[in-house]
Design an enzyme around this catalytic site. Structure first.
Site, PDB file in Angstrom:
ATOM      1  N   ASP A  43       0.806  -1.219   0.000  1.00 18.58           N
ATOM      2  CA  ASP A  43       0.000   0.000   0.000  1.00 18.58           C
ATOM      3  C   ASP A  43       0.838   1.268   0.000  1.00 18.58           C
ATOM      4  OD1 ASP A  43       0.919  -0.560   2.555  1.00 18.58           O
ATOM      5  OD2 ASP A  43      -1.060  -0.885   3.407  1.00 18.58           O
ATOM      6  N   ASN A  85      -8.068  -2.694  13.954  1.00 22.30           N
ATOM      7  CA  ASN A  85      -9.428  -3.079  13.555  1.00 22.30           C
ATOM      8  C   ASN A  85      -9.426  -4.311  12.653  1.00 22.30           C
ATOM      9  OD1 ASN A  85      -8.341  -2.046  11.227  1.00 22.30           O
ATOM     10  ND2 ASN A  85      -9.844  -0.403  10.946  1.00 22.30           N
ATOM     11  N   HIS A  98      -7.492  -4.667   9.919  1.00 15.69           N
ATOM     12  CA  HIS A  98      -7.142  -4.440   8.511  1.00 15.69           C
ATOM     13  C   HIS A  98      -5.827  -5.121   8.155  1.00 15.69           C
ATOM     14  CE1 HIS A  98      -4.924  -0.409   9.506  1.00 15.69           C
ATOM     15  NE2 HIS A  98      -4.013  -1.299   9.208  1.00 15.69           N
TER      16      HIS A  98
HETATM   17  C1  F6R Z   1       1.357  -1.328   6.084  1.00 15.45           C
HETATM   18  C2  F6R Z   1       0.173  -2.162   6.220  1.00 15.45           C
HETATM   19  C3  F6R Z   1      -0.667  -2.101   7.444  1.00 15.45           C
HETATM   20  C4  F6R Z   1       0.152  -2.383   8.702  1.00 15.45           C
HETATM   21  C5  F6R Z   1      -0.731  -2.327   9.949  1.00 15.45           C
HETATM   22  C6  F6R Z   1       0.078  -2.524  11.208  1.00 15.45           C
HETATM   23  O1  F6R Z   1       1.972  -1.548   4.840  1.00 15.45           O
HETATM   24  O2  F6R Z   1      -0.135  -2.866   5.321  1.00 15.45           O
HETATM   25  O3  F6R Z   1      -1.711  -3.038   7.343  1.00 15.45           O
HETATM   26  O4  F6R Z   1       0.743  -3.652   8.601  1.00 15.45           O
HETATM   27  O5  F6R Z   1      -1.382  -1.092   9.995  1.00 15.45           O
HETATM   28  O6  F6R Z   1       0.955  -1.458  11.361  1.00 15.45           O
HETATM   29  P1  F6R Z   1       2.044  -1.454  12.543  1.00 15.45           P
HETATM   30  O7  F6R Z   1       2.987  -2.564  12.225  1.00 15.45           O
HETATM   31  O8  F6R Z   1       2.684  -0.105  12.456  1.00 15.45           O
HETATM   32  O9  F6R Z   1       1.291  -1.696  13.800  1.00 15.45           O
END
Ligand code: F6R
Length: 252
Positions: free
Chosen positions: A66, A135, A137
C-alpha cells in the site's frame, strides 16, 4: 495457524530465516512486503542476515501492499520512503523490480488495475508479509472490504488514521485515502506470514482468533489459506487461550 515466539526479535529472526530460505531456493522470488512498526525488526534482521551470508537479492521482485494518496516518495511518512530507509537502500535490490503504488498518480483507477496485473505477470506473490491494524485491517483493507477486492483506493477509517497519526506532526497531516492491494490479491499469495507484536495487538488477535471468516474482520480471510501463519509474541498473545498457539522454534 497461530504460532508464538517470545518477542519481536525472535519473530524477526524466524521471519528473516524463512525469507532467506526462500531467496536461496528461488533467487527471483516475488515478495509481498508490508510497512509499519511491526516490520522494522524484520527488515533490520533481514538486512543483517543477507549481508552476513552474502545473499543475492538483486533478482528479487517486490510488491508493497500500500501507499498513502497524496504523499510522494520523498515524503518521510510515505511508504516509498519507509521501504528505502528500512530495506531497499541497505541492500543491493534492483530498484526497477521494487514496486509500490504511486500515491501521486493522476489516474488512480488505471494504476490500480495495472498493479494487480503486474503481480500476475510476475507469476504471483511467493511470500506475502502482513502486519495487522487494530481493527483487523491487512494492507489498508478496512472492515467491510470485499474478499473479492483487487488493488483499489480506500478511505482510511478514523481508527486507522488515529493509529497512524503517531508518525505525523498533527492529525491534519494524516492522509485520508490510500491505495491498497485487495484481499483477493493477498489471498492468492502462495505463502502468507502475518506478524503481530506488542500489547496493543492483543485485542485484535483475540478478535481474529474468535472471528469467523467474515468481511468485518479482513484478516480472517487468511484462515482459508492453506499455507498461512499468524505469528504472535507473548504480549500480543495474552488474550488468546493457551491452547491457541503452537510454540515455534527460531531457526537461527
Ligand atoms: C502497512 C500495512 C498495514 C500495517 C498495519 C500494522 O503496509 O499494510 O496493514 O501492517 O497497519 O501497522 P504497525 O505494524 O505499524 O502496527
Amino acid at each position: 495457524m497461530f504460532f508464538i515466539l517470545p518477542n519481536p526479535q525472535s519473530i524477526a529472526d524466524y521471519v528473516s530465516a524463512r525469507l532467506v530460505d526462500l531467496i536461496s531456493t528461488k533467487p527471483q522470488a516475488v515478495l509481498g512486503l508490508a510497512t509499519g512498526s511491526t516490520m522494522e525488526p524484520v527488515y533490520d534482521r533481514l538486512t543483517a542476515q543477507v549481508t552476513l551470508e552474502d545473499i543475492d537479492v538483486s533478482q528479487l521482485i517486490t510488491f508493497n501492499l500500500d501507499e498513502y494518496i497524496g504523499l510522494g516518495a520523498d515524503h518521510p511518512q510515505s511508504y516509498h520512503y519507509y521501504m528505502s530507509e528500512h530495506l531497499f537502500n541497505r541492500l543491493a535490490f534492483a530498484r526497477h523490480k521494487t514496486f509500490l503504488p504511486d500515491g501521486l498518480c493522476v489516474d488512480l483507477q488505471e494504476q490500480c488495475e495495472l498493479y494487480s496485473r503486474k503481480i500476475a505477470e510476475a507469476g504471483g506473490i511467493d511470500l506475502q508479509l502482513l502486519g495487522i491494524g487494530g481493527n483487523g485491517h491487512i494492507g489498508f483493507n478496512e472492515p467491510g472490504t470485499s474478499f473479492q477486492s483487487r488493488t483499489h483506493v480506500v478511505d482510511l477509517s478514523a481508527q486507522t488514521r488515529l493509529d497512524n497519526g503517531r508518525f505525523f506532526a498533527s492529525m491534519d497531516e494524516v492522509p485520508t485515502q490510500a491505495i491498497t492491494l485487495g484481499l483477493q490479491d493477498i489471498i492468492e499469495a502462495k505463502q502468507i506470514i502475518l506478524v503481530a507484536t506488542g500489547n496493543n495487538k492483543a485485542q485484535v488477535m483475540a478478535d481474529l482468533y474468535y472471528s469467523a471468516i467474515d468481511e468485518n474482520m479482513p484478516a480472517s480471510i487468511i484462515k482459508q489459506h492453506n499455507n498461512a501463519m499468524i505469528i504472535v509474541d507473548e504480549a500480543a498473545a495474552k488474550l488468546l487461550p493457551s491452547e491457541a498457539c503452537k510454540p515455534l522454534i527460531a531457526t537461527v
